[in-house]
Structures are given as C-alpha cells and as structure tokens.
Design an enzyme around this catalytic site. Structure first.
Site, short mmCIF file in Angstrom:
data_model
loop_
_atom_site.label_atom_id
_atom_site.label_comp_id
_atom_site.label_asym_id
_atom_site.label_seq_id
_atom_site.Cartn_x
_atom_site.Cartn_y
_atom_site.Cartn_z
N SER A 13 72.38 46.05 42.31
CA SER A 13 71.13 46.80 42.15
C SER A 13 70.59 46.82 40.73
O SER A 13 69.42 47.12 40.52
CB SER A 13 71.33 48.25 42.63
N ASP B 245 67.83 57.42 38.18
CA ASP B 245 68.07 58.10 39.46
C ASP B 245 69.51 58.54 39.69
O ASP B 245 69.89 58.86 40.80
CB ASP B 245 67.64 57.19 40.61
N HIS C 207 71.04 54.10 38.15
CA HIS C 207 70.32 53.00 37.51
C HIS C 207 69.56 53.48 36.28
O HIS C 207 69.32 54.68 36.11
CB HIS C 207 69.37 52.37 38.53
#
Length: 376
Positions: free
Chosen positions: A34, A346, A349
């Site tokens: 991610s 968040d 990240h």
C-alpha cells in the site's frame, strides 16, 4: 550581466541534467504494497469498489482532488520518482485500456512478501466490526506481482533479447514489502520475537525477486526497506503497552516493533550489497524508509511537521487519533485541515508531504546509496 549569464548557465545545466535523466530511464516498473499501490487494490475489489472506504474522500484530497487509488492524501514516493524522471504517473497494472510502454505499477495494498501467511486473516475480524466496505484479504504476494509482470512482457517486448534491451533503460522499484507479513502476525497475536524469526525468509524472498528482475534485463533496481512500524499510530493503539519501558524515550514509538523494522532493514541492506556484488553490471540501490520517518518522529518541527504520531485522517481522537471503527474514509470521519503538517495520514500510511521528503532523500540522497538521480 554576469549574474544573468550565470543564471542562464545554471538553467541550461539543470535542463540538460533533466533531459539526461529522461534519456536514461524511459519507463518504470514498480512492485510493493500500500505504500506504492496506485490503484490495483481498488480494481481488485471489483464492482463493490464504490463502497470501499479507501476509495472515498478525503483520500486524494491534496493533489488529485478526489480518491485516486492511493492510500494517502496525494502522491506517493513512486509518483514523485516518476515526475522527477519526466515520466507519467504509473498506471496500476490491472487497469484496462492502458499503455504500459512507459511503465506499470504492480503493487497492491495488503500485499505480502511471502506466498502464504497463515496469520493473514487475523486482522480482518477486527476490521469487520467497523462497518462499511472493508478490504478483504486479497492473498496477493510478491510472487503474484512478478507473475503479472511476466504476463505483461509480450505486450512490451517481443523476445527475451528485445526485453533485455528494453529493460536496460527502465528503472525498477521494489517498494516496501514485509510490513504486512510482520504486522498481521503481531496484531494477530504472535510475539515480536516470533515475527522476527521470519525476517531471513522474507528478506530472501525480496532479494530473489530483485535477482529475477536483473536476470530479466534490469540494470537499475531500487529496493525499499520498511518504515519504523512502532511509530505508526495504528500500531501504537492496537499494540499499546502499560509499561513505559516499551516505548522509545526520544520518539514515543514502540521499541519492539522498531527493532523488528531495523532487523529487517539491516538484513535486507546487507543481502542487497551481496547481490550487487554478484551482478556488477546492475545498480542495486537500497532505499531507506526507516531513516527519514524516524527522524520525523524524533524532531517533527525540524522538517515542517506539527505532528508525527497522530494521524491526520481518523476518528479516534486522543493522542493518536486512530480507531478501527472510525477509519479514514468511513462516514463522518474527516481529515485534518492541513495534511502537510502531519507525517501520518490514516494510522499506517504517510501524507503526501512526508512521502515527498522521503522521495527527495531517495532521488538526491542521503536515504539511498547511490541516489536515483546520481548518474555517475
């Protein structure tokens, strides 16, 4: 007049440098999780992607103005690398009707280094109580991403020799991998020591993938380490300890998780040095993700940040602002007014501002050796 001439000379020098970099790399091929994904996770989610909370505002708010497949408020490190090289932002490899001649991004949020992970589902029951659409385990590993790359080759180059010629002018980036392997183990109940026992296997998998890319024709491969997992607000909440000795005094991060990150990075860096020695015709670069992020945590204001351990987008309140039941993108969860003042977006990240600083360190040093823009 001399001042004008000097400015013109500098401008011409920078311009020629930019053109030389564009000539050196005509495409980028990227792998990872991610921290690097530019849309594959959303595509894998299929028709239900419209309900996926990582595909809702305020994701993408800073640069794109809308969700753009990235788990951040804007651009990622891979985006800044592409822009610095004069190349378009990398399309996700699973996108339809795309040309991949200038590169493709095979990274998927949630991807692991290892092929299978028996502890992978452990985190998802906790996420399921949050409501809304939750990304399910996609069981995508680095091996799967390499398989997609192999499947794309016929559309890029017609023969093994043509591929070698083509990939000689490409930059390959093996983004952060290992976070999901370790993180899901620890959040799922394994001890840090148990997770740490997997480091040699995970590192060997990443290095083997790098060697495969070199054998495919890559002459420039950038391989990322992992960030300090003990500094992520999500881990600081989910793995909270009542013992002050479990926290680093200078950063407030969790000691054990950061030790795990450092062990992974040390083994990976050494293994890549050994690999590079076996392939003198290839430039294998270890890109440090731990160094810049731990520096942000130790002295955020030095880098222009107000907060390093509190996430910008979350509904948890308190010290870290993280709550699985009020995650970024869920109904009623708002982002902070100024994401550039935050390191973390968040809970896991980073913000575009933090990624930008990391990218600068990889492109120009000191967080990559040799730096990507070092043509020597």
């Amino acid at each position: 007049m001399q001042h004008v001439i000097l400015c013109l000379q500098i401008s011409l020098l920078l311009s020629s440098f930019s053109y030389s970099m564009q000539a050196q790399y005509t495409s980028i091929f990227s792998f990872g999780d991610s921290y690097t994904d530019t849309g594959n996770k959303v595509i894998l989610y299929g028709p239900a992607a419209a309900d996926l909370w990582i595909n809702k505002p305020p994701f993408g708010m800073t640069f794109f103005g809308h969700p753009a497949g990235r788990l951040s408020d804007g651009r990622l490190v891979i985006d800044f690398i592409a822009q610095a090289l004069g190349l378009p932002l990398l399309p996700p490899s699973l996108a339809k009707d795309q040309s991949f001649k200038q590169g493709a991004n095979f990274a998927v949020a949630g991807a692991t280094a290892l092929k299978t992970s028996t502890t992978r589902p452990a985190l998802y029951p906790q996420l399921a109580v949050a409501g809304g659409a939750v990304p399910p385990p996609n069981n995508i590993s680095l091996a799967d991403e390499l398989g997609w790359f192999d499947a794309m080759k016929p559309a890029l180059c017609g023969s093994p020799q043509a591929c070698k010629d083509y990939f000689t002018k490409a930059l390959f980036v093996v983004g952060e991998l290992g976070w999901n392997d370790y993180g899901v183990m620890v959040v799922g109940g394994k001890s840090v020591a148990e997770a740490q026992s997997y480091v040699p296997q995970i590192v060997a998998t990443i290095v083997a993938a790098t060697e495969k890319l070199i054998n495919d024709g890559a002459t420039a491969v950038v391989v990322s380490g992992i960030s300090p997992m003990g500094c992520a607000p999500g881990n600081l909440v989910l793995l909270a300890s009542q013992d002050p000795a479990d926290y680093e005094p200078d950063t407030g991060c969790l000691k054990g998780m950061n030790e795990l990150s450092r062990d992974h990075n040390a083994q990976l860096s050494q293994a890549l040095t050994t690999l590079g020695g076996r392939y003198p015709g290839a430039r294998v670069t270890y890109a440090d993700l731990y160094g810049p992020v731990i520096a942000f945590a130790a002295a955020p204001t030095r880098f222009g940040f107000d907060s390093a351990l509190r996430d910008c987008c979350g509904g948890g309140g308190g010290k870290y602002n993280f709550n699985l039941s009020a995650a970024c993108g869920m109904p009623g969860v708002a982002a902070c007014p100024n994401p550039s003042a935050y390191v973390n977006w968040d809970g896991v990240h980073l913000t575009e501002a933090a990624y930008h600083r990391v990218a600068d360190g990889w492109l120009r040093g000191p967080y990559a050796n040799p730096p990507i823009l070092d043509t020597a």
